[in-house]
Design an enzyme around this catalytic site. Structure first.
Site, PDB file in Angstrom:
ATOM      1  N   LYS A  11      12.868   4.216  -1.183  1.00 35.37           N
ATOM      2  CA  LYS A  11      12.522   4.428  -2.594  1.00 35.37           C
ATOM      3  C   LYS A  11      13.696   4.112  -3.523  1.00 35.37           C
ATOM      4  CE  LYS A  11       9.010   7.950  -1.562  1.00 35.37           C
ATOM      5  NZ  LYS A  11       8.439   9.252  -1.978  1.00 35.37           N
ATOM      6  N   TYR A  51      -0.300   4.931  -4.774  1.00 38.86           N
ATOM      7  CA  TYR A  51      -0.435   6.392  -4.675  1.00 38.86           C
ATOM      8  C   TYR A  51      -1.744   6.888  -5.305  1.00 38.86           C
ATOM      9  CZ  TYR A  51       4.377   7.033  -2.995  1.00 38.86           C
ATOM     10  OH  TYR A  51       5.529   7.031  -2.247  1.00 38.86           O
ATOM     11  N   THR A  93       8.383  16.461   3.400  1.00 34.02           N
ATOM     12  CA  THR A  93       8.373  15.873   2.048  1.00 34.02           C
ATOM     13  C   THR A  93       9.394  16.552   1.140  1.00 34.02           C
ATOM     14  OG1 THR A  93       6.013  15.463   2.330  1.00 34.02           O
ATOM     15  CG2 THR A  93       6.857  15.345   0.082  1.00 34.02           C
ATOM     16  N   ARG A 104      15.608  12.817   5.143  1.00 33.99           N
ATOM     17  CA  ARG A 104      15.448  13.529   3.862  1.00 33.99           C
ATOM     18  C   ARG A 104      16.407  14.716   3.761  1.00 33.99           C
ATOM     19  NH1 ARG A 104       8.901  13.037   3.872  1.00 33.99           N
ATOM     20  NH2 ARG A 104       8.688  11.238   2.481  1.00 33.99           N
ATOM     21  N   ASN A 114      12.742  11.622  -2.792  1.00 36.32           N
ATOM     22  CA  ASN A 114      12.936  12.007  -1.394  1.00 36.32           C
ATOM     23  C   ASN A 114      13.218  10.816  -0.470  1.00 36.32           C
ATOM     24  OD1 ASN A 114      10.367  10.973  -1.332  1.00 36.32           O
ATOM     25  ND2 ASN A 114       9.394  12.737  -0.358  1.00 36.32           N
ATOM     26  N   HIS A 117       9.290   6.872   1.918  1.00 33.90           N
ATOM     27  CA  HIS A 117       7.871   7.171   2.149  1.00 33.90           C
ATOM     28  C   HIS A 117       7.552   6.860   3.601  1.00 33.90           C
ATOM     29  CE1 HIS A 117       3.523   7.165   1.789  1.00 33.90           C
ATOM     30  NE2 HIS A 117       3.534   6.026   2.456  1.00 33.90           N
ATOM     31  N   GLU A 128      -1.759   0.767   4.042  1.00 36.51           N
ATOM     32  CA  GLU A 128      -0.542   0.676   3.216  1.00 36.51           C
ATOM     33  C   GLU A 128       0.261  -0.597   3.537  1.00 36.51           C
ATOM     34  OE1 GLU A 128       0.022   5.494   2.624  1.00 36.51           O
ATOM     35  OE2 GLU A 128       1.534   4.377   3.736  1.00 36.51           O
TER      36      GLU A 128
HETATM   37  P1  CMP Z   1       5.533  10.367  -0.174  1.00 41.68           P
HETATM   38  O1  CMP Z   1       5.660  10.584   1.286  1.00 41.68           O
HETATM   39  O2  CMP Z   1       5.968   9.050  -0.713  1.00 41.68           O
HETATM   40  O3  CMP Z   1       4.004  10.610  -0.599  1.00 41.68           O
HETATM   41  C1  CMP Z   1       3.627  11.126  -1.858  1.00 41.68           C
HETATM   42  C2  CMP Z   1       4.790  11.501  -2.689  1.00 41.68           C
HETATM   43  O4  CMP Z   1       4.512  12.357  -3.772  1.00 41.68           O
HETATM   44  C3  CMP Z   1       5.749  12.321  -1.839  1.00 41.68           C
HETATM   45  O5  CMP Z   1       6.385  11.487  -0.903  1.00 41.68           O
HETATM   46  C4  CMP Z   1       6.657  12.928  -2.881  1.00 41.68           C
HETATM   47  O6  CMP Z   1       7.717  12.077  -3.251  1.00 41.68           O
HETATM   48  C5  CMP Z   1       5.698  13.087  -4.053  1.00 41.68           C
HETATM   49  N1  CMP Z   1       5.348  14.490  -4.232  1.00 41.68           N
HETATM   50  C6  CMP Z   1       4.596  15.233  -3.425  1.00 41.68           C
HETATM   51  N2  CMP Z   1       4.501  16.493  -3.925  1.00 41.68           N
HETATM   52  C7  CMP Z   1       5.228  16.506  -5.054  1.00 41.68           C
HETATM   53  C8  CMP Z   1       5.520  17.497  -6.018  1.00 41.68           C
HETATM   54  N3  CMP Z   1       5.026  18.737  -5.897  1.00 41.68           N
HETATM   55  N4  CMP Z   1       6.292  17.157  -7.050  1.00 41.68           N
HETATM   56  C9  CMP Z   1       6.777  15.897  -7.179  1.00 41.68           C
HETATM   57  N5  CMP Z   1       6.513  14.910  -6.293  1.00 41.68           N
HETATM   58  C10 CMP Z   1       5.767  15.213  -5.247  1.00 41.68           C
END
Ligand code: CMP
Length: 143
Positions: A11, A51, A93, A104, A114, A117, A128
């Site tokens: 990211k 997303y 996550t 992470r 984070n 993905h 994806e």
């Molecule tokens: P990712 O694995 O890329 O898939 C969805 C993304 O949404 C996740 O990683 C996070 O970066 C983001 N995400 C999920 N929950 C939250 C949250 N509560 N606040 C902000 N971002 C979020």
């Protein structure tokens, strides 16, 4: 165990922190084969499409803004049990809940920023992967 594909995105926070090499090395040392890779900057439309499953969630706007804020590096990874093994490598996550030694836990600042993905199922891995790469860009069959 079946060979699977998973889609990862390094990211914008990973790129801005100059961690492309370090994170990619961890991925390769863990036995994943990179079969497609590029550096790109997502538009808000492309990030929102990727997303789309989260579009009703309160964090969707923030997620799209962040994912289109700078360059990122999507990759298709291949390995037996790739989806589950990759999720283990990157950790939860929320980096505060990610296991010690995971990508992470070591590098991410927050749930939103984070670092990486990872697809959450083999089916989503296929969907994806196709979102970013036509099959003709996948070099899986090269020696
Ligand atoms: P990712 O694995 O890329 O898939 C969805 C993304 O949404 C996740 O990683 C996070 O970066 C983001 N995400 C999920 N929950 C939250 C949250 N509560 N606040 C902000 N971002 C979020």
């Amino acid at each position: 165990m079946a060979v699977e594909r998973t889609l990862t995105i390094l990211k914008p926070d990973c790129v801005k922190k100059n961690l492309i090499g370090e994170v990619t090395a961890r991925i390769q040392k863990a036995g994943f084969k990179i079969v497609a890779m590029k550096m790109t900057r997502l538009t808000e439309e492309t990030a929102g499409g990727f997303y789309a499953v989260h579009k009703e969630r309160p964090f969707f706007g923030e997620l799209v803004e962040f994912m289109s804020s700078g360059a990122c590096v999507p990759m298709i990874l291949e390995k037996e049990n790739a989806v589950a093994d990759f999720r283990k490598l990157i950790g939860a996550t929320n980096p505060a809940e990610a296991a010690e030694g995971t990508i992470r836990a070591d590098f991410a600042d927050s749930m939103g920023e984070n670092i990486v993905h990872g697809s959450d199922s083999a089916e989503n891995g296929r969907i994806e992967a196709a979102y970013f790469f036509p099959e003709s860009d996948v070099v899986a069959n090269q020696a």
